[in-house]
Design an enzyme around this catalytic site. Structure first.
Site, PDB file in Angstrom:
ATOM      1  N   ASP A   1       0.821  -1.218   0.000  1.00 30.72           N
ATOM      2  CA  ASP A   1       0.000   0.000   0.000  1.00 30.72           C
ATOM      3  C   ASP A   1       0.851   1.263   0.000  1.00 30.72           C
ATOM      4  OD1 ASP A   1      -2.110  -1.838   0.319  1.00 30.72           O
ATOM      5  OD2 ASP A   1      -2.004  -1.678   2.493  1.00 30.72           O
TER       6      ASP A   1
ATOM      7  N   GLU B   1     -10.843   1.226  -4.377  1.00 30.96           N
ATOM      8  CA  GLU B   1     -10.381   1.734  -3.076  1.00 30.96           C
ATOM      9  C   GLU B   1      -8.996   2.340  -3.231  1.00 30.96           C
ATOM     10  OE1 GLU B   1      -9.801  -1.378  -0.208  1.00 30.96           O
ATOM     11  OE2 GLU B   1      -8.920  -2.736  -1.676  1.00 30.96           O
TER      12      GLU B   1
END
Length: 384
Positions: A18, A174
């Site tokens: 991430d 997302e």
């Protein structure tokens, strides 16, 4: 770093998922997810986007309930999730969310120094911060439905959340990082999963209407399969790059650096629709030598190296680097029937420099002389 002006992906062959990457003057900072590992919320730094070193672990421990201490519950697959890193008016801002405790804001003047951590009244799933040019603060967030929320100077919501886009390629939109580039607001987002891919959404109004375009969708078997979720970065020489991640099975999610070109205001990653494997290094004005993140440790320093993290919060009275200098001393915290519930398990990420090997070998020197009959200690590889 191939040592000849080129690099080969992954630029970090280990679990740094991430990624959010920013540039402050000549230095690049890379934020990753560490979930239940503390000290955690790791920041790396680099001068060329290829060679990285440890900078800091922002959150020393999470004292927000018994689960972070493995007391009858745990935070596996929970804890700190995908986060946002920004630099504004001489200060670093880091916003992250946990599924159970909500939102947290971390701030510091220098990333190597202790950060101030504030528990916010609410959380934002996979947040993307933006300090707008007019002084307003926004956060993009959400899963499949992406929202924009305006924040005040204390990072509290000013008004209602505004739904600005619903994923329409497949479920799972997302990881939105929020940027303002020229006349457009961009939500740089992912349709996640093992075969994830990256998209950009843009609008001239922060609240939409947003258009969507695929940045890269490459599921070629190899080092770039399912490349997605990351950040846009502009070098000091004006080049654009993106740091994305690739799921690499039990080793975790590896960092992949891809060149960006612009097509009528849309970012396009890779080349001819495929992710780059080997490419010329970013033009940053200087040449920097190859370096690797540390893994070995003689435990000669009074504090743990930044490559180390404990599985959940450690019990500080049961470990020491000073009782027997040159050694890490571990004492039993409590009787445990399995590794996942054992306190003070010291961990670090595995590295896979050779794509043909299954593991990177290591050696350890251990002194068992103070153990009692029935005690268990040693080394383990743990992955789920």
């Amino acid at each position: 770093d191939n040592g000849d002006g080129t690099y080969t992906n992954p630029v970090i062959a280990s679990d740094f998922p991430d990624p959010d990457v920013i540039r402050v003057d000549e230095v690049y900072y890379f934020l990753s997810t560490t979930m239940f590992i503390f000290p955690g919320v790791t920041i790396l730094k680099s001068y060329d986007l290829v060679n990285w070193e440890y900078c800091s672990n922002v959150v020393p421990r999470m004292d927000y309930g018994p689960c972070y201490n493995l007391e009858g519950c745990n935070r596996y697959s929970h804890g700190q999730w995908a986060s946002s890193l920004k630099y504004h008016n001489g200060r670093f801002y880091l916003l992250f969310n946990t599924l159970d405790e909500g939102g947290f804001l971390c701030t510091a003047e220098k990333p190597e120094e202790p950060w101030e951590i504030t528990h916010l009244p609410r959380g934002f799933h996979d947040p993307g911060l933006l300090f707008d040019t007019d002084g307003r603060i926004y956060v993009a967030w959400g899963y499949n439905k992406l929202y924009i929320t305006e924040l005040d100077s204390e990072f509290n919501s000013i008004d209602q959340d505004v739904l600005v886009y619903t994923g329409d390629i497949r479920p799972g939109l997302e990881g939105a990082h929020l940027y303002k580039i020229n006349d457009y607001y961009y939500m740089y987002s992912t349709y996640g999963g093992l075969d994830g891919f990256q998209v950009a959404l843009r609008s001239k109004n922060i609240y939409g209407t947003y258009e969507q375009r695929i940045v890269i969708r490459d599921t070629t078997k190899g080092p770039n399969y399912g490349i997605h979720q990351g950040a846009l970065i502009q070098t000091q020489n004006g080049e654009w790059w993106t740091m994305l991640m690739v799921d690499s099975g039990p080793f975790g999610r590896f960092a992949s650096l891809q060149h960006i070109t612009w097509d009528y205001g849309w970012p396009v990653a890779g080349k001819y629709g495929k992710a780059i494997v080997t490419h010329k290094k970013p033009a940053v004005g200087e040449s920097y030598p190859p370096r690797s993140l540390p893994t070995s440790d003689e435990f000669n320093n009074p504090i743990l190296g930044l490559q180390w993290g404990w599985n959940h919060n450690p019990e500080p009275s049961k470990w020491s680097l000073s009782e027997n200098p040159g050694f890490l001393r571990l004492e039993t915290v409590r009787l445990s029937d399995s590794l996942p519930v054992a306190r003070n398990t010291l961990t670090q990420r595995m590295f896979s420099y050779d794509s043909d090997s299954l593991a990177t070998l290591g050696t350890a020197k251990m002194d068992f002389s103070n153990m009692k009959d029935g005690d268990i200690a040693g080394l383990a590889i743990s992955q789920d």
